[in-house]
Motif scaffolding. Sequence first.
Motif, PDB file in Angstrom:
ATOM      1  N   ILE A   1       0.848  -1.192   0.000  1.00  0.00           N
ATOM      2  CA  ILE A   1       0.000   0.000   0.000  1.00  0.00           C
ATOM      3  C   ILE A   1       0.880   1.237   0.000  1.00  0.00           C
ATOM      4  O   ILE A   1       1.817   1.354   0.787  1.00  0.00           O
ATOM      5  N   CYS A   2       0.558   2.145  -0.875  1.00  0.00           N
ATOM      6  CA  CYS A   2       1.290   3.413  -0.964  1.00  0.00           C
ATOM      7  C   CYS A   2       0.281   4.543  -0.886  1.00  0.00           C
ATOM      8  O   CYS A   2      -0.710   4.555  -1.612  1.00  0.00           O
ATOM      9  N   ARG A   3       0.499   5.457   0.000  1.00  0.00           N
ATOM     10  CA  ARG A   3      -0.379   6.620   0.113  1.00  0.00           C
ATOM     11  C   ARG A   3       0.402   7.845  -0.348  1.00  0.00           C
ATOM     12  O   ARG A   3       1.479   8.137   0.172  1.00  0.00           O
ATOM     13  N   SER A   4      -0.141   8.537  -1.350  1.00  0.00           N
ATOM     14  CA  SER A   4       0.503   9.745  -1.869  1.00  0.00           C
ATOM     15  C   SER A   4      -0.436  10.922  -1.684  1.00  0.00           C
ATOM     16  O   SER A   4      -1.634  10.795  -1.891  1.00  0.00           O
ATOM     17  N   GLN A   5       0.117  12.041  -1.302  1.00  0.00           N
ATOM     18  CA  GLN A   5      -0.684  13.261  -1.217  1.00  0.00           C
ATOM     19  C   GLN A   5       0.217  14.472  -1.407  1.00  0.00           C
ATOM     20  O   GLN A   5       1.425  14.378  -1.227  1.00  0.00           O
ATOM     21  N   ILE A   6      -0.407  15.558  -1.796  1.00  0.00           N
ATOM     22  CA  ILE A   6       0.351  16.790  -1.969  1.00  0.00           C
ATOM     23  C   ILE A   6       0.209  17.607  -0.697  1.00  0.00           C
ATOM     24  O   ILE A   6      -0.906  17.935  -0.281  1.00  0.00           O
ATOM     25  N   VAL A   7       1.328  17.891  -0.054  1.00  0.00           N
ATOM     26  CA  VAL A   7       1.346  18.678   1.172  1.00  0.00           C
ATOM     27  C   VAL A   7       2.204  19.905   0.927  1.00  0.00           C
ATOM     28  O   VAL A   7       3.392  19.793   0.617  1.00  0.00           O
ATOM     29  N   LYS A   8       1.602  21.063   1.042  1.00  0.00           N
ATOM     30  CA  LYS A   8       2.296  22.330   0.820  1.00  0.00           C
ATOM     31  C   LYS A   8       3.048  22.336  -0.508  1.00  0.00           C
ATOM     32  O   LYS A   8       4.206  22.726  -0.597  1.00  0.00           O
ATOM     33  N   GLY A   9       2.391  21.822  -1.545  1.00  0.00           N
ATOM     34  CA  GLY A   9       2.961  21.851  -2.883  1.00  0.00           C
ATOM     35  C   GLY A   9       3.977  20.769  -3.179  1.00  0.00           C
ATOM     36  O   GLY A   9       4.552  20.741  -4.255  1.00  0.00           O
ATOM     37  N   LYS A  10       4.217  19.837  -2.234  1.00  0.00           N
ATOM     38  CA  LYS A  10       5.197  18.769  -2.448  1.00  0.00           C
ATOM     39  C   LYS A  10       4.517  17.416  -2.364  1.00  0.00           C
ATOM     40  O   LYS A  10       3.588  17.219  -1.581  1.00  0.00           O
ATOM     41  N   LEU A  11       5.012  16.452  -3.154  1.00  0.00           N
ATOM     42  CA  LEU A  11       4.491  15.092  -3.127  1.00  0.00           C
ATOM     43  C   LEU A  11       5.084  14.366  -1.921  1.00  0.00           C
ATOM     44  O   LEU A  11       6.300  14.284  -1.761  1.00  0.00           O
ATOM     45  N   VAL A  12       4.208  13.853  -1.048  1.00  0.00           N
ATOM     46  CA  VAL A  12       4.619  13.084   0.123  1.00  0.00           C
ATOM     47  C   VAL A  12       4.054  11.690  -0.037  1.00  0.00           C
ATOM     48  O   VAL A  12       2.857  11.516  -0.247  1.00  0.00           O
ATOM     49  N   GLN A  13       4.943  10.661   0.055  1.00  0.00           N
ATOM     50  CA  GLN A  13       4.514   9.275  -0.093  1.00  0.00           C
ATOM     51  C   GLN A  13       4.837   8.498   1.172  1.00  0.00           C
ATOM     52  O   GLN A  13       5.930   8.618   1.727  1.00  0.00           O
ATOM     53  N   VAL A  14       3.891   7.676   1.633  1.00  0.00           N
ATOM     54  CA  VAL A  14       4.071   6.847   2.816  1.00  0.00           C
ATOM     55  C   VAL A  14       3.694   5.431   2.443  1.00  0.00           C
ATOM     56  O   VAL A  14       2.668   5.200   1.805  1.00  0.00           O
ATOM     57  N   GLY A  15       4.511   4.446   2.833  1.00  0.00           N
ATOM     58  CA  GLY A  15       4.194   3.048   2.564  1.00  0.00           C
ATOM     59  C   GLY A  15       5.091   2.467   1.499  1.00  0.00           C
ATOM     60  O   GLY A  15       6.205   2.926   1.259  1.00  0.00           O
ATOM     61  N   ASP A  16       4.583   1.447   0.818  1.00  0.00           N
ATOM     62  CA  ASP A  16       5.337   0.705  -0.197  1.00  0.00           C
ATOM     63  C   ASP A  16       5.201   1.428  -1.536  1.00  0.00           C
ATOM     64  O   ASP A  16       4.321   1.128  -2.324  1.00  0.00           O
ATOM     65  N   CYS A  17       6.062   2.392  -1.783  1.00  0.00           N
ATOM     66  CA  CYS A  17       5.965   3.248  -2.968  1.00  0.00           C
ATOM     67  C   CYS A  17       7.177   3.033  -3.863  1.00  0.00           C
ATOM     68  O   CYS A  17       8.075   3.869  -3.926  1.00  0.00           O
ATOM     69  N   GLU A  18       7.209   1.913  -4.546  1.00  0.00           N
ATOM     70  CA  GLU A  18       8.371   1.601  -5.378  1.00  0.00           C
ATOM     71  C   GLU A  18       8.288   2.216  -6.763  1.00  0.00           C
ATOM     72  O   GLU A  18       9.284   2.474  -7.397  1.00  0.00           O
ATOM     73  N   ILE A  19       7.034   2.410  -7.260  1.00  0.00           N
ATOM     74  CA  ILE A  19       6.886   2.964  -8.611  1.00  0.00           C
ATOM     75  C   ILE A  19       7.301   4.420  -8.581  1.00  0.00           C
ATOM     76  O   ILE A  19       6.780   5.206  -7.803  1.00  0.00           O
ATOM     77  N   ASP A  20       8.245   4.780  -9.429  1.00  0.00           N
ATOM     78  CA  ASP A  20       8.733   6.155  -9.440  1.00  0.00           C
ATOM     79  C   ASP A  20       8.768   6.677 -10.873  1.00  0.00           C
ATOM     80  O   ASP A  20       9.770   7.202 -11.326  1.00  0.00           O
ATOM     81  N   ASP A  21       7.657   6.459 -11.597  1.00  0.00           N
ATOM     82  CA  ASP A  21       7.623   6.905 -12.992  1.00  0.00           C
ATOM     83  C   ASP A  21       6.900   8.243 -13.164  1.00  0.00           C
ATOM     84  O   ASP A  21       6.651   8.699 -14.261  1.00  0.00           O
ATOM     85  N   GLY A  22       6.527   8.857 -12.043  1.00  0.00           N
ATOM     86  CA  GLY A  22       5.849  10.156 -12.115  1.00  0.00           C
ATOM     87  C   GLY A  22       4.347  10.048 -12.281  1.00  0.00           C
ATOM     88  O   GLY A  22       3.650  11.057 -12.238  1.00  0.00           O
ATOM     89  N   SER A  23       3.813   8.826 -12.456  1.00  0.00           N
ATOM     90  CA  SER A  23       2.377   8.692 -12.711  1.00  0.00           C
ATOM     91  C   SER A  23       1.545   9.114 -11.508  1.00  0.00           C
ATOM     92  O   SER A  23       0.471   9.689 -11.654  1.00  0.00           O
TER      93      SER A  23
END
Length: 204
Positions: free
Chosen positions: A26-48
């Motif tokens: 599980i990967c949780r992504s959100q935009i915080v103060k204009g920046k991408l913050v990811q928590v969890g199993d976030c291996e995909i890093d293709d910008g999608s």
Amino acid sequence: MDVVEILFFLSLICGLLAEVKLPAGICRSQIVKGKLVQVGDCEIDDGSDILKLIQKSLDEKKKAEIKCDVTYKTKCFRIVVYDTRNVTFNDAQPICKSMNNGKLANIYDLAHYQSLRTYLRSLIPASSTYKAIWTGMQYKNNQLLLSSGEPTSIATEVWYPGYPKSDASWTNVGVDVNKDPEFSRQGMFNEQPSYSLHGIICEI
């Protein structure tokens, strides 16, 4: 327990809390103060992920910017009115499209017609007595049609006196509203698409 031990335990607890992770996969992504913050199993890093978040944010912002002049049965309607009669039916379509990809509006029934007419009347300036605007409806073969081509019926009292006309070239439908709600010469009418009116009703 002295102050040093208390501080040690507090730092240990904070460290353990910092290590808490989401379940595997599980990967949780959100935009915080204009920046991408990811928590969890976030291996995909293709910008999608960030592209999806940006698109979602833009969609939500666009939805929040849409203001309805009239809302009827969950549908949103905007009325655009100009001082002069300078809008042909062909001019009208791109104006609606420019408003969040809207379309020329249908009038679905008598209650809808009355609510649109009331709002349109509020747009008539002191220097004018009436406004006439296009809808997306058509009148063909002596039948009133929605923009989809489906036949529809609406109370006969909504038609402008002497209308609808049976001339085959008078295919497009407009609404004429007078400042005086009791004035008899107002209502829906059919006309040639090249005829110029004051504006349009859009469905967003």
